[in-house]
Write a protein that holds these residues in place. Structure first.
Motif, PDB file in Angstrom:
ATOM      1  N   ILE A 134       0.820  -0.835   0.251  1.00 12.61           N
ATOM      2  CA  ILE A 134      -0.390   0.078   0.308  1.00 12.61           C
ATOM      3  C   ILE A 134       1.101   1.217   0.035  1.00 12.61           C
ATOM      4  O   ILE A 134       1.657   1.220   0.739  1.00 12.61           O
ATOM      5  CB  ILE A 134      -0.919   0.353   1.372  1.00 12.61           C
ATOM      6  CG1 ILE A 134      -1.622  -1.221   1.359  1.00 12.61           C
ATOM      7  CG2 ILE A 134      -1.650   0.849   1.123  1.00 12.61           C
ATOM      8  CD1 ILE A 134      -2.980  -1.466   3.077  1.00 12.61           C
ATOM      9  N   PRO A 135       0.415   2.191  -0.935  1.00  9.73           N
ATOM     10  CA  PRO A 135       1.665   3.566  -1.089  1.00  9.73           C
ATOM     11  C   PRO A 135       1.586   3.808   0.360  1.00  9.73           C
ATOM     12  O   PRO A 135      -0.147   4.233   1.006  1.00  9.73           O
ATOM     13  CB  PRO A 135       1.307   4.072  -2.361  1.00  9.73           C
ATOM     14  CG  PRO A 135       0.569   2.913  -2.975  1.00  9.73           C
ATOM     15  CD  PRO A 135      -0.235   2.048  -1.714  1.00  9.73           C
ATOM     16  N   GLU A 136       2.256   4.693   0.690  1.00 12.47           N
ATOM     17  CA  GLU A 136       2.406   5.600   2.303  1.00 12.47           C
ATOM     18  C   GLU A 136       1.629   6.425   1.607  1.00 12.47           C
ATOM     19  O   GLU A 136       1.304   7.461   2.416  1.00 12.47           O
ATOM     20  CB  GLU A 136       3.658   5.459   3.301  1.00 12.47           C
ATOM     21  CG  GLU A 136       3.642   5.884   4.504  1.00 12.47           C
ATOM     22  CD  GLU A 136       2.729   5.149   5.459  1.00 12.47           C
ATOM     23  OE1 GLU A 136       2.341   5.306   5.890  1.00 12.47           O
ATOM     24  OE2 GLU A 136       3.186   3.893   5.030  1.00 12.47           O
ATOM     25  N   ASP A 137       1.795   6.878   1.115  1.00 14.75           N
ATOM     26  CA  ASP A 137       1.590   8.795   0.009  1.00 14.75           C
ATOM     27  C   ASP A 137       0.114   8.753   0.765  1.00 14.75           C
ATOM     28  O   ASP A 137      -0.231   9.890   0.989  1.00 14.75           O
ATOM     29  CB  ASP A 137       1.536   8.649  -1.415  1.00 14.75           C
ATOM     30  CG  ASP A 137       3.374   8.980  -0.927  1.00 14.75           C
ATOM     31  OD1 ASP A 137       3.958   8.930  -0.847  1.00 14.75           O
ATOM     32  OD2 ASP A 137       3.381   8.855  -2.518  1.00 14.75           O
ATOM     33  N   LEU A 138      -0.988   7.177   0.288  1.00 19.09           N
ATOM     34  CA  LEU A 138      -2.102   7.510   0.440  1.00 19.09           C
ATOM     35  C   LEU A 138      -2.453   7.854   2.028  1.00 19.09           C
ATOM     36  O   LEU A 138      -3.514   8.572   2.265  1.00 19.09           O
ATOM     37  CB  LEU A 138      -2.929   6.068   0.276  1.00 19.09           C
ATOM     38  CG  LEU A 138      -3.304   6.106  -1.661  1.00 19.09           C
ATOM     39  CD1 LEU A 138      -3.566   4.673  -1.525  1.00 19.09           C
ATOM     40  CD2 LEU A 138      -3.757   7.199  -2.510  1.00 19.09           C
ATOM     41  N   ASN A 139      -1.963   7.344   3.423  1.00 19.35           N
ATOM     42  CA  ASN A 139      -2.545   6.979   4.169  1.00 19.35           C
ATOM     43  C   ASN A 139      -1.904   9.285   5.300  1.00 19.35           C
ATOM     44  O   ASN A 139      -2.106   9.354   5.183  1.00 19.35           O
ATOM     45  CB  ASN A 139      -1.359   6.323   5.313  1.00 19.35           C
ATOM     46  CG  ASN A 139      -2.436   4.979   5.116  1.00 19.35           C
ATOM     47  OD1 ASN A 139      -2.751   5.529   4.830  1.00 19.35           O
ATOM     48  ND2 ASN A 139      -1.839   4.054   4.954  1.00 19.35           N
ATOM     49  N   GLU A 140      -0.823   9.253   4.536  1.00 20.58           N
ATOM     50  CA  GLU A 140       0.191  10.735   4.432  1.00 20.58           C
ATOM     51  C   GLU A 140      -0.972  11.984   4.066  1.00 20.58           C
ATOM     52  O   GLU A 140      -1.340  12.697   4.395  1.00 20.58           O
ATOM     53  CB  GLU A 140       1.073  10.562   4.028  1.00 20.58           C
ATOM     54  CG  GLU A 140       1.873   9.893   4.886  1.00 20.58           C
ATOM     55  CD  GLU A 140       3.919   9.792   4.065  1.00 20.58           C
ATOM     56  OE1 GLU A 140       3.440  10.905   2.569  1.00 20.58           O
ATOM     57  OE2 GLU A 140       4.122   8.854   4.480  1.00 20.58           O
ATOM     58  N   ALA A 141      -1.567  11.579   2.803  1.00 24.48           N
ATOM     59  CA  ALA A 141      -2.056  12.554   2.313  1.00 24.48           C
ATOM     60  C   ALA A 141      -3.335  12.667   2.960  1.00 24.48           C
ATOM     61  O   ALA A 141      -4.288  13.201   3.204  1.00 24.48           O
ATOM     62  CB  ALA A 141      -2.264  12.362   0.731  1.00 24.48           C
ATOM     63  N   PHE A 170      -7.618   3.112   8.360  1.00 22.52           N
ATOM     64  CA  PHE A 170      -7.574   1.854   7.303  1.00 22.52           C
ATOM     65  C   PHE A 170      -9.315   1.623   6.978  1.00 22.52           C
ATOM     66  O   PHE A 170      -9.405   0.530   6.551  1.00 22.52           O
ATOM     67  CB  PHE A 170      -8.474   1.026   9.111  1.00 22.52           C
ATOM     68  CG  PHE A 170      -8.282  -0.247   8.882  1.00 22.52           C
ATOM     69  CD1 PHE A 170      -7.399  -1.306   8.618  1.00 22.52           C
ATOM     70  CD2 PHE A 170      -9.605  -0.652   9.037  1.00 22.52           C
ATOM     71  CE1 PHE A 170      -7.463  -3.167   8.623  1.00 22.52           C
ATOM     72  CE2 PHE A 170      -9.842  -2.453   9.012  1.00 22.52           C
ATOM     73  CZ  PHE A 170      -9.431  -3.348   9.062  1.00 22.52           C
ATOM     74  N   ARG A 171     -10.093   1.673   6.847  1.00 18.80           N
ATOM     75  CA  ARG A 171     -11.510   1.451   5.863  1.00 18.80           C
ATOM     76  C   ARG A 171     -11.635   1.779   4.930  1.00 18.80           C
ATOM     77  O   ARG A 171     -11.991   1.255   4.459  1.00 18.80           O
ATOM     78  CB  ARG A 171     -13.337   2.616   7.485  1.00 18.80           C
ATOM     79  CG  ARG A 171     -14.290   2.390   6.464  1.00 18.80           C
ATOM     80  CD  ARG A 171     -15.480   2.550   7.171  1.00 18.80           C
ATOM     81  NE  ARG A 171     -16.588   2.364   6.220  1.00 18.80           N
ATOM     82  CZ  ARG A 171     -17.694   2.957   6.019  1.00 18.80           C
ATOM     83  NH1 ARG A 171     -17.825   3.940   8.356  1.00 18.80           N
ATOM     84  NH2 ARG A 171     -18.598   3.005   6.240  1.00 18.80           N
ATOM     85  N   PHE A 172     -11.029   3.201   4.826  1.00 15.71           N
ATOM     86  CA  PHE A 172     -11.271   3.617   3.633  1.00 15.71           C
ATOM     87  C   PHE A 172      -9.930   3.170   2.352  1.00 15.71           C
ATOM     88  O   PHE A 172     -10.042   3.325   1.043  1.00 15.71           O
ATOM     89  CB  PHE A 172     -11.540   4.980   2.971  1.00 15.71           C
ATOM     90  CG  PHE A 172     -13.161   5.256   4.276  1.00 15.71           C
ATOM     91  CD1 PHE A 172     -14.469   5.062   3.226  1.00 15.71           C
ATOM     92  CD2 PHE A 172     -13.057   6.055   4.810  1.00 15.71           C
ATOM     93  CE1 PHE A 172     -15.223   5.311   4.069  1.00 15.71           C
ATOM     94  CE2 PHE A 172     -14.110   6.280   5.283  1.00 15.71           C
ATOM     95  CZ  PHE A 172     -15.455   5.466   4.801  1.00 15.71           C
ATOM     96  N   ILE A 173      -8.935   2.869   3.252  1.00 15.15           N
ATOM     97  CA  ILE A 173      -7.914   3.028   2.094  1.00 15.15           C
ATOM     98  C   ILE A 173      -6.989   1.475   2.367  1.00 15.15           C
ATOM     99  O   ILE A 173      -7.398   0.740   1.640  1.00 15.15           O
ATOM    100  CB  ILE A 173      -7.167   4.453   2.888  1.00 15.15           C
ATOM    101  CG1 ILE A 173      -7.096   5.316   2.095  1.00 15.15           C
ATOM    102  CG2 ILE A 173      -5.567   3.652   1.891  1.00 15.15           C
ATOM    103  CD1 ILE A 173      -6.406   6.732   2.871  1.00 15.15           C
TER     104      ILE A 173
END
Length: 306
Positions: free
Chosen positions: A193-200, A212-215
């Motif tokens: 999973i790209p870490e950028d998604l959670n950071e954004a 957690f739910r949406f990514i």
């Protein structure tokens, strides 16, 4: 007629793979057809040379209308498969999240934790059952000793011989021995999973649960679906854990389809009847697999269209 390079390549691949396909067909198709043939006969171990007489669907109707069919089906579908697979998927996901957490990385415990998770998985099922039977033993088992010394119980509990505890005991052994594979598989999926998604998402104000739910969960769903399918098929057909832990007992309280196949073939000596049960199991799993793939196929299609 001129053959294009693309067609020539395909033909080369086909002829190279053909021996393997023929071996697989011979290895799987012949036993399947032979088992199907036996299921329509009354052959027994005492009549192997003579062969059995054709009885049509008698074995199937006898099994499906037997007084034990309902209990065996509930034990197999609910206790052995549904409960244990659900527990394994949930625990495997929790283990994967823990092993991928920043807390373990900050404590430099990631490697040790992953090695500890692999220990149950590396233990052969037979060894795992023997170890757990000793742990749960009412006379010498350390679990009963600890419960007695702590005052939680007044008398030892025969976990594998008491009706109220025997299925939880079997499920515990299965979960302990097989959950690590699910945890490791989900951990590998987590790390893609790209870490950028959670950071954004965090910058936009998303909470940990929302991340957690949406990514995380949508990224893990393909892996979870495959692991669930594999676990259901493997568990539904499993013989080792129930037979080595309880021998389908107490009495026949934990009897499942796989143990019923064994007992009918090698205790009652009814090979034809046992083959009919095996074919029934194969049909059920084939139907389940087809419906499972169809459901997730439609889901993927809807996602793509959306």
């Amino acid at each position: 007629m001129t053959i294009s390079p693309k067609m020539r390549t395909r033909m080369t691949i086909f002829w190279m793979l053909l021996p393997t396909f023929l071996i697989l067909i011979g290895f799987y198709l012949f036993p399947t057809l032979y088992n199907l043939e036996l299921s329509f006969t009354d052959i027994t171990l005492l009549k192997l040379k003579k062969g059995g007489d054709f009885v049509g669907a008698t074995n199937y109707s006898e099994f499906l209308t037997s007084s034990t069919f309902r209990d065996i089906a509930i034990n197999t579908v609910f206790w052995l498969t549904a409960i244990s697979v659900t527990v394994r998927i949930v625990l495997g996901l929790l283990f994967a999240l823990l092993l991928n957490s920043k807390f373990l990385k900050s404590m430099r415990l990631t490697t040790i934790a992953r090695l500890m998770l692999l220990v149950p998985w590396a233990t052969p099922p037979v060894v795992a059952v023997i170890a757990w039977r000793w742990l749960l033993d009412p006379t010498y088992g350390p679990i009963n000793s600890w419960l007695l010394s702590s005052g939680l119980i007044s008398d030892p509990i025969a976990f594998t011989a008491t009706l109220s505890t025997v299925w939880p005991a079997i499920i515990t052994i299965i979960v302990w021995n097989t959950t690590p594979l699910i945890g490791v598989s989900l951990l590998a999926a987590l790390q893609t999973i790209p870490e950028d998604l959670n950071e954004a998402a965090a910058i936009d104000g998303a909470t940990r649960w929302q991340q957690f739910r949406f990514i995380t969960l949508p990224y893990l769903m393909p892996t979870i679906s495959v692991l669930t399918l594999m676990s259901v098929i493997w568990t539904f057909n499993n013989f080792v854990y129930v037979w080595l832990t309880t021998g389908a007992g107490p009495g026949t309280f934990t009897n499942v389809l796989a143990t019923e196949v064994y007992m009918k073939a090698f205790i009652d000596l009814r090979i034809g009847y046992s083959a009919a049960i095996g074919v029934t199991m194969a049909v059920v799993m084939a139907f389940f697999g087809a419906m499972y793939f169809r459901y997730f196929g439609l889901t993927d299609m809807q996602d793509k269209v959306g």
